[in-house]
Each structure stands twice: as structure tokens, then as C-alpha cells.
Write a protein that holds these residues in place. Structure first.
Motif, PDB file in Angstrom:
ATOM      1  N   LEU A   1      36.377 -90.603 -30.258  1.00 31.37           N
ATOM      2  CA  LEU A   1      36.388 -92.056 -30.109  1.00 31.37           C
ATOM      3  C   LEU A   1      35.784 -92.413 -28.761  1.00 31.37           C
ATOM      4  O   LEU A   1      36.213 -91.899 -27.722  1.00 31.37           O
ATOM      5  CB  LEU A   1      37.823 -92.583 -30.193  1.00 31.37           C
TER       6      LEU A   1
ATOM      7  N   ILE B   1      42.151 -90.274 -36.981  1.00 27.43           N
ATOM      8  CA  ILE B   1      40.990 -90.419 -36.097  1.00 27.43           C
ATOM      9  C   ILE B   1      39.882 -91.231 -36.759  1.00 27.43           C
ATOM     10  O   ILE B   1      39.181 -92.001 -36.080  1.00 27.43           O
ATOM     11  CB  ILE B   1      40.456 -89.035 -35.640  1.00 27.43           C
TER      12      ILE B   1
ATOM     13  N   LYS C   1      34.778 -85.060 -34.113  1.00 25.02           N
ATOM     14  CA  LYS C   1      34.841 -86.506 -34.023  1.00 25.02           C
ATOM     15  C   LYS C   1      35.482 -86.913 -32.692  1.00 25.02           C
ATOM     16  O   LYS C   1      36.462 -86.302 -32.258  1.00 25.02           O
ATOM     17  CB  LYS C   1      35.647 -87.077 -35.190  1.00 25.02           C
TER      18      LYS C   1
ATOM     19  N   ALA D   1      40.516 -94.798 -35.938  1.00 26.47           N
ATOM     20  CA  ALA D   1      40.965 -95.012 -34.569  1.00 26.47           C
ATOM     21  C   ALA D   1      40.521 -96.351 -34.003  1.00 26.47           C
ATOM     22  O   ALA D   1      41.189 -96.913 -33.124  1.00 26.47           O
ATOM     23  CB  ALA D   1      40.459 -93.880 -33.670  1.00 26.47           C
ATOM     24  N   VAL D   2      39.410 -96.878 -34.490  1.00 29.49           N
ATOM     25  CA  VAL D   2      38.954 -98.196 -34.016  1.00 29.49           C
ATOM     26  C   VAL D   2      40.008 -99.253 -34.299  1.00 29.49           C
ATOM     27  O   VAL D   2      40.190-100.199 -33.514  1.00 29.49           O
ATOM     28  CB  VAL D   2      37.610 -98.562 -34.673  1.00 29.49           C
TER      29      VAL D   2
ATOM     30  N   GLN E   1      33.573 -95.620 -26.262  1.00 34.01           N
ATOM     31  CA  GLN E   1      33.385 -97.045 -26.031  1.00 34.01           C
ATOM     32  C   GLN E   1      32.071 -97.289 -25.320  1.00 34.01           C
ATOM     33  O   GLN E   1      31.684 -96.531 -24.428  1.00 34.01           O
ATOM     34  CB  GLN E   1      34.535 -97.587 -25.180  1.00 34.01           C
TER      35      GLN E   1
ATOM     36  N   THR F   1      33.972-100.084 -29.701  1.00 32.67           N
ATOM     37  CA  THR F   1      34.522 -98.742 -29.848  1.00 32.67           C
ATOM     38  C   THR F   1      34.157 -98.211 -31.224  1.00 32.67           C
ATOM     39  O   THR F   1      34.147 -98.953 -32.209  1.00 32.67           O
ATOM     40  CB  THR F   1      36.053 -98.743 -29.696  1.00 32.67           C
ATOM     41  N   ARG F   2      33.852 -96.915 -31.285  1.00 31.24           N
ATOM     42  CA  ARG F   2      33.564 -96.303 -32.578  1.00 31.24           C
ATOM     43  C   ARG F   2      33.732 -94.799 -32.503  1.00 31.24           C
ATOM     44  O   ARG F   2      33.737 -94.214 -31.413  1.00 31.24           O
ATOM     45  CB  ARG F   2      32.157 -96.652 -33.082  1.00 31.24           C
ATOM     46  N   VAL F   3      33.900 -94.181 -33.643  1.00 37.14           N
ATOM     47  CA  VAL F   3      34.049 -92.733 -33.734  1.00 37.14           C
ATOM     48  C   VAL F   3      32.670 -92.118 -33.916  1.00 37.14           C
ATOM     49  O   VAL F   3      31.912 -92.528 -34.799  1.00 37.14           O
ATOM     50  CB  VAL F   3      34.986 -92.348 -34.898  1.00 37.14           C
TER      51      VAL F   3
ATOM     52  N   HIS G   1      40.468 -88.878 -26.832  1.00 33.97           N
ATOM     53  CA  HIS G   1      40.709 -89.008 -28.267  1.00 33.97           C
ATOM     54  C   HIS G   1      39.583 -88.291 -29.013  1.00 33.97           C
ATOM     55  O   HIS G   1      38.553 -88.884 -29.365  1.00 33.97           O
ATOM     56  CB  HIS G   1      40.760 -90.476 -28.669  1.00 33.97           C
TER      57      HIS G   1
ATOM     58  N   TYR H   1      42.470 -99.698 -31.513  1.00 28.62           N
ATOM     59  CA  TYR H   1      41.987-100.471 -30.364  1.00 28.62           C
ATOM     60  C   TYR H   1      41.863-101.952 -30.703  1.00 28.62           C
ATOM     61  O   TYR H   1      42.003-102.805 -29.832  1.00 28.62           O
ATOM     62  CB  TYR H   1      40.673 -99.881 -29.858  1.00 28.62           C
TER      63      TYR H   1
END
Length: 774
Positions: free
Chosen positions: A4, A353, A2, A356-357, A6, A13-15, A127, A360
Motif C-alpha cells: 500500500l 490488503i 503487494k 486496504a484503500v 501513497q 492511496t493504492r495497492v 503495509h 484509509y
């Protein structure tokens, strides 16, 4: 794993699930335990990405000028397509992590699997569940025992921002007993406070956020203020009117207010160090009156942004450069282990994780609330797959089943659009040095799978054609591997960087029945070149050609200029122009004489005039110049012969003249340099079982000619080109290179043409984003 990421186009932003990166030479593979979000730096990236196109253009006028210049030179459609292609590429976020070493590449010392380490570097210490980081951006976490650690992974995740603060403190030159003013008490500011106190200084801080100022006082700051007036009065009182001995600015703002305040509170002849991204329009009068020194800190210290240090692992001798970025990382970790610096009080949030979005959303202001140290944590059961399936079912069978090596800007903006638009072609697998690049390109163009292990792709029986668009130093090895696996091979130029590699390729080609090898010399397939050749088809006299290339300047630090990675501009780009003039001449080169402008040797390949003599008596002159103005077209080919004249100007205008009559052909919106026609010709040859559209002997002749240009530049003398003798010797196995010592161990006077330009370097960090080989 996984990761992170952008989108530069939308700011989202996304995983994403991407393949694990493979550790190449000098690289360390680390399973991440914790990573730190640097709110100031990463918020600026978020702010830019979230802007619309107009806002992006206004905030980055330098990039807008580049787009406008490209539109003027190559057409509006080409410029817009290039700009959108760059915006479409996802960006890795993060640059400060800690975890456990899983594996190390060749030439790595001082780090081994199982070590607990801190990692640094944008694009490296991202990340993600696993990170692949150059050795000089990795520091071992100190510990006293095998089980009980003095520094946790959370502590170590602060090492990069700690090194940034430490470098600023070192540049300030503070000594015991001095008064230090720190403007901005965020993450780096509060670390700088502790470092200054550890240096025996009195520390005064300023930040409008009362909570951050209060934290600074708890961490040792002697006194704080919340605004400029209070701070000026505080410094004056604490120093009896003398002023601060040095000022460290750790604020993040485009305003010049921090610099103006620094000048106000500094004593005469003090040093002001800007660590944060602040306005730098210096107020002349206070800086002049006090004779102040202003320094902008370069991230974590000496070595930052130096490819020789960071990517090749060449350390600076400590007796000359005591505190490199790596030694700053180690020093900060030691201070944490000795309890002289505390980082746990700085932690305000922790996010796994998968969430994680949310981190941000917090630092961007989408989620309200105060924050400072934001950590991302990782479970210990992360997947470590180097291959990810992107489609449930394999791509439909077709005559040309493609495996792609490389997913850089040229591959995704030029090659893959051309390949995917060609009927009878299926996209099976794509491999790149980074999992994110492979995954993004794989999904965008509809590949069945993506991977970071090129062996998986080369050995895939469902692939019959391998396309190579990696860094130049990797081409020869990958061509040989693909040919050995029985694949058709399309290699973006250059074919190789050494004459010994050319010999190996020639032998491999000769011993493989029905071998199809193609090099990306696309210009000969351009529609306007086809018109030019047709116009001259009845000319029997030898031709005279002049090819002027307004190439533009490329910094010496760029990978193309690196002899190990790019081979230099002659082997890396001039090969394009050699192929075209040879194609138009309709003959084989027999002699080359090249000269360059005097430049002290640093840019010897940037401004070159090379004259090529052909076996049919024709002459071609290639003037390759980096010293011109970019407003002038990049390429202009003039051909004379048999009473005819042809002028091809930047593949947007072609003039054909004979018998006092001329015809002008124009293309206003877009250049067409032949990329689509090139691939279509190669794909058709595969589908029909025919020979590739460029004869192997022509490919070899172009490589030999570029090697000869490099040799002629070295000696100042003409160099003969013996194509047939070279091929006969290579095919008979009688070449001297196979039994001789490596070229890097022989004196330059004994090296063969082309060997002087490069020695093989196997790092697979592909930095083609800034160089357009099209």
C-alpha cells in the motif's frame, strides 16, 4: 508482493505490485500476517498529501523556504523540477506489523527463520506482504508452546504503538499509588491507561468521544470526563485538590488546549509528557507557578532515529539504557502475553490488503463511521518475486542498453532524465534496495523490468552498460561486478572509498580489453566550463585556480557523514571539485596540502582548504566550507593565467576577461552542470567503439588526490601523489594492500591514504533523498 503506497502529489492511496526486498546485512525479512493502521499519525500524512501545492506550501513554510533558496541559487526551472521530482515519489505507509521471519541477513542474532515477530519503523514495517526490517526494530513474540500461542499476530501488530505508549508512561515516572491524568483516549491513550493501571496507579482520562471514554473505563480507567471543565473538576475531587502527579497527553491536534489543560490539572512540580502531536506553546504562568516539567516523548524510546542503533544494529548497554525501543517492544508483548494489557477490545475494523484503500478512506473521513484499531490482513500465498516485468515486450535494441543500480532522488531527478533523453539509449532493467523505489522509477522511465536483486541485472546479457547510483560504500563492489560481467560502467562519484578498492579496480580495468569505465564528474562537461576552456586554449603558462564551495551544513547523523556509508564529504563530494580543477589545469596533481578549521574532530571534513600542486607548475586551491550562509552562491571558480581571468559563478554566470575587456555569459532559469552532455559523451563513445570521455588515469588521479587530502588532514603535512607508480604497482599486482590485514585492524599510523575515512558497510538502505550530489 503487494504494498500500500501513497502519492505525495495527489494524496491518492493504492495497492501496487512491487519486487520483494532483499535482506542485507543486519536486516530481517518477514512475511506479514497483520499490520496496524495508526490512525492519528497516518491521517496527518494523508491530510498533507491531499493538499494542493499552495496548501502544502502554507502548511510547510520550512520546505517552501528551501525551494525559494534553491530557485535563487540554481534558477527557477531547477528548483521547480527538483520540487516536483520529490513530490512524484510514492511514500510507503505503515509502521507496525507482525508476521513470520523468512530470512535473515548477515550479522543478525537472536532471530531466525520461522520465528513469529513484531516489527516497527516507518519505511520498514510498512503495509506490505513482506517487510525488510533492521534487527533492532524486530521483537520475537513470546509463546509457551510450539503450537499454542499466547499472543496472536493481531495482538503483536499493536506492539509499535504499544511501545510508544509505554515510552510515554516511562517518561512520566509514575509510581505505585499515584494519580495519572491521560488526555486523549484514542489508540495510544487506551494503551497508556492499561499500562498506568499495570503500574499500580489511579488513572483519570479525558476524551470528547463518549465511546472511547467508555472503552477506557472498561479497560480499567477509574473515571473519565468529556470536556476540560469536567476533567478539571474530576481531578480536583479525586486528588482532594492536590492535582495529578503526572499528566500524559495522547491527543492528536494542533491546538494548545491539551497542554493548557495539563497545566491546569497537574499538581505542583509534576511532569507533563506529550506523546501525541499537539500544540506546544506552553502557557507560562501555570507552568511557572507550579514549576512543571514538560517532556516530549520521542516515539518508541531510546534508539529511535539513531542510525547507529537502528540501521547498524549497535545496541545500548542495558545497564546504562534499560529501556530501548527494542526492549520496549519486547516488554509490551510480555504484558500482552500476561493478560495485563488487552488489545482485542481496541480492534474495530479488519481489511484484507486488496481492500486496504478502504481503510484509509475510513480514517480520512471519506467513509463515515467510528473507528479505533484498524487492521490490514494478509493471505499466506503472497508472491515473493524479486523481479517484475513492466513491459510485455523487451525494450528495442540500441547501442547502449542500460541497467540501472539505484533509484534514489539523484538518480530519478538528474541521471535518468539525462539518460532517457539521449538517442541510442534503451532502458532495460532497474534495481533498487526497496521494491517500491525500483517499481516506481521503472514505470516512470519505461524500463522493461525492475528488481531488488542486483545480480539479475548485472548478469543480464541484454544489458551492455551498467549505471551505478547507489550509496557510496557499494560503488567499488558493484563496479567490479559489472566489469567482471563484461559491461560498460558508469559510476556516479565517488568511484570508491578505499585505496585498496582503487587498486582492485585498476587491475580489473587493465585486464579487460576495451574496458569503458566512466565516473560521474559532470562539471567538466558543463557548457560554461567548455567556454572557459576554449577561452584559455591559447594560454601556455601554468594556471592558478581558486574554487570556493559554500557547501552548507549536513548533520553528523546524515549517511554522507558516516565513514562506513558515505565516506565523508571529501571522498563523497570534494572529488567533484578536484576533478574540475585538474581538468581546467590540464595537468596531473603531484602534491596536496590540506587544513581544516578546528571543530573537535566531529566535522573535520566540513571546512577544508586544500592546495593542489600540478606537474606543470599550476596551483589550485579548493576552499570547501560548511560554515557559510546559504544565501550566497554555492560554487565559484576563479582562474588566472596568461593575462586572462575567468570567473564561473554557480554555473549560471561566466565572466571572461583579457586585455581590459570582459564578456559575461548568463543562464537565468536553470543551472547546467553538464549531466546531459556527460551522458551523451559516454553513450557516443560506446556506440562508436571509442574510449570513454574521461581517461582512466584522470579518474585514478582524482581518487588519489581525495585520499591524499584526507591523509593530509590527519597528519597536517603535505602528501605526495604518485599516479604512475600507483598504476604500475596495481597493474603488476605488487601492491601491499592485497596481502595485508584489513585497514580496520591496523593502527591509524599504518593506514594508507583514504583508508582512514571509511570501512566498508554493506547495508543497502539508500538515504540519498536529503543530499543533492549534483
Amino acid at each position: 508482493m503487494k504494498q500500500l503506497v501513497q502519492s505525495m502529489r495527489t494524496g491518492e492511496t493504492r495497492v501496487r505490485e512491487v519486487p520483494l526486498n532483499m535482506p542485507g546485512r543486519g536486516m530481517v525479512l518477514v512475511r506479514t500476517a497483520v499490520s496496524l493502521v495508526s490512525a492519528g499519525t497516518e491521517r496527518m500524512a494523508l491530510d498533507f498529501a491531499s493538499k494542493n501545492l499552495l496548501q502544502k506550501a502554507r502548511s510547510r513554510p520550512d520546505l517552501l523556504r528551501q525551494v525559494i533558496g534553491k530557485a535563487r541559487a540554481e534558477g527557477i526551472a531547477t528548483a521547480i523540477g527538483s520540487a516536483f521530482s520529490r513530490l512524484d515519489r510514492p511514500v510507503s505507509l505503515g509502521y507496525s506489523t507482525a508476521g513470520t521471519v523468512v530470512a535473515v541477513g548477515e550479522d543478525v542474532s537472536g532471530v531466525r527463520p520461522g520465528d513469529r515477530v513484531a516489527c516497527a519503523g516507518a519505511g520498514y514495517a510498512v503495509h506490505a506482504e513482506f517487510v525488510c526490517v533492521p534487527r533492532n526494530l524486530v521483537a520475537v513474540i513470546p509463546s509457551r508452546g510450539e503450537v499454542s500461542f499466547d499472543v496472536s499476530f493481531e495482538d503483536a501488530a499493536f506492539a509499535t504503538v504499544g511501545a510508544i505508549a509505554m515510552h510515554g508512561v516511562r517518561l512520566a515516572g509514575m509510581v505505585v499509588g499515584e494519580t495519572v491524568a491521560i488526555i486523549g483516549l484514542g489508540l495510544i491513550g487506551n494503551l497508556a491507561v492499561q499500562l498506568a493501571k499495570a503500574s499500580g496507579c489511579r488513572v483519570l482520562g479525558m476524551d470528547p468521544d463518549a465511546a472511547r471514554a467508555g472503552l477506557a473505563r472498561r479497560l480499567g480507567c477509574d473515571a473519565t470526563a468529556s470536556n476540560a471543565e469536567e476533567f478539571a473538576a474530576l481531578v480536583e475531587q479525586a486528588t482532594n485538590g492536590l492535582g495529578a502527579d503526572c499528566v500524559v497527553i495522547t491527543a492528536a491536534t494542533s491546538s494548545n488546549a491539551p497542554v493548557e489543560l495539563a497545566a491546569r490539572v497537574a499538581r505542583g512540580r509534576a511532569r507533563v509528557v506529550a506523546v501525541g502531536a499537539v500544540g506546544t506553546e506552553l502557557p507560562r504562568k501555570p507552568f511557572y507557578d507550579k514549576e512543571l516539567e514538560f517532556v516530549i516523548a520521542k516515539s518508541y524510546g531510546p534508539g529511535r532515529y539513531d542510525p547507529s542503533y537502528e540501521e547498524k544494529g549497535n545496541d545500548y548497554p542495558p545497564q546504562y539504557v534499560r529501556w530501548t525501543e527494542n526492549r520496549n517492544l519486547e516488554s509490551f508483548l510480555s504484558l500482552v502475553a500476561e493478560k495485563k494489557v488487552q488489545v482485542q477490545p481496541l480492534v474495530t475494523h479488519r481489511f484484507p490488503i486488496d481492500d486496504a484503500v478502504d481503510a484509509y478512506d475510513l480514517i480520512s473521513g471519506k467513509t463515515a463511521g467510528p473507528f479505533l484499531g484498524v487492521l490490514i490482513t494478509y493471505a499466506g500465498d503472497a508472491k515473493n518475486d524479486v523481479l517484475i516485468r513492466l513491459q510485455a515486450s523487451p525494450a528495442a535494441a540500441s547501442p547502449v542498453a542500460v541497467g540501472m543500480l539505484g533509484a534514489g532522488n539523484f538518480a530519478t531527478s538528474v541521471l535518468l532524465p539525462a539518460i532517457s533523453a539521449t538517442p541510442g539509449t534503451s532502458l532495460v532493467g532497474i534495481c533498487a534496495a526497496t521494491g517500491l523505489s525500483a517499481e516506481h522509477a521503472g514505470k516512470k522511465f519505461g524500463f522493461s523490468y525492475c528488481t531488488t536483486d542486483e545480480r539479475r541485472l548485472v548478469e543480464d546479457a541484454s544489458i551492455n552498460t551498467v549505471v551505478i547510483s547507489t550509496r557510496h560504500d557499494l560503488h567499488a563492489r558493484q563496479v567490479l561486478a559489472a566489469m567482471a560481467a563484461g559491461k560498460n560502467v558508469f559510476c556516479e562519484k565517488p568511484l570508491c572509498l578505499h585505496i585498496s578498492e582503487l587498486e582492485e579496480i585498476a587491475r580489473a580495468f587493465q585486464h579487460r580489453e576495451h574496458a569503458r569505465l566512466m565516473v560521474g564528474y559532470n562539471r567538466r562537461f558543463a557548457p560554461m566550463v567548455g567556454r572557459l576552456r576554449e577561452f584559455l586554449s591559447d594560454v601556455r603558462d601554468p594556471l592558478m585556480l581558486h574554487y570556493r564551495i559554500n557547501a552548507g551544513y549536513i548533520p553528523a547523523s546524515h549517511w554522507v557523514q558516516d565513514a562506513d556509508a558515505g565516506g565523508g564529504r571529501i571522498l563523497g563530494e570534494v572529488c567533484h571539485f578536484v576533478d574540475l580543477v585538474s581538468f581546467v589545469s590540464g595537468s596531473v596533481p603531484r602534491r596536496v596540502h590540506a587544513r581544516s578549521l578546528p571543530d573537535g574532530g566531529r566535522y573535520v571534513q566540513d571546512n577544508v582548504a586544500a592546495t593542489i600542486e600540478y606537474e606543470n607548475g599550476g596551483l589550485a586551491t579548493i576552499n570547501y566550507a560548511a560554515c557559510g550562509d546559504k544565501s550566497v552562491s554555492k560554487e565559484r571558480l576563479e582562474v588566472f593565467g596568461g593575462g586572462a581571468t575567468c570567473i564561473l559563478d554557480d554555473y549560471r554566470q561566466l565572466t571572461l576577461a583579457r586585455g581590459n575587456r570582459s564578456e559575461v555569459v548568463k543562464s537565468r532559469l536553470r543551472q547546467d552542470k553538464g549531466h546531459r552532455s556527460e551522458w551523451a559523451a559516454f553513450a557516443n563513445a560506446i556506440a562508436r567503439g571509442e574510449a570513454p570521455p574521461i581517461a582512466f588515469e584522470e579518474i585514478v588521479a582524482t581518487s588519489l588526490t581525495t585520499f591524499a587530502i584526507v591523509e593530509s588532514l590527519r597528519t597536517g603535512e603535505p602528501v605526495e601523489i604518485h599516479l604512475r607508480e600507483f598504476l604500475n604497482a596495481a597493474w603488476s599486482g605488487s601492491t601491499r594492500h592485497s596481502s595485508e590485514q584489513p585497514s580496520s585492524e591496523r593502527p591509524s599510523s599504518e593506514r594508507s591514504p583514504g583508508e582512514l575515512s571509511s570501512e566498508k558497510h554493506s547495508s543497502e538502505k539508500h538515504r540519498a533523498e536529503e543530499f543533492d550530489p549534483a
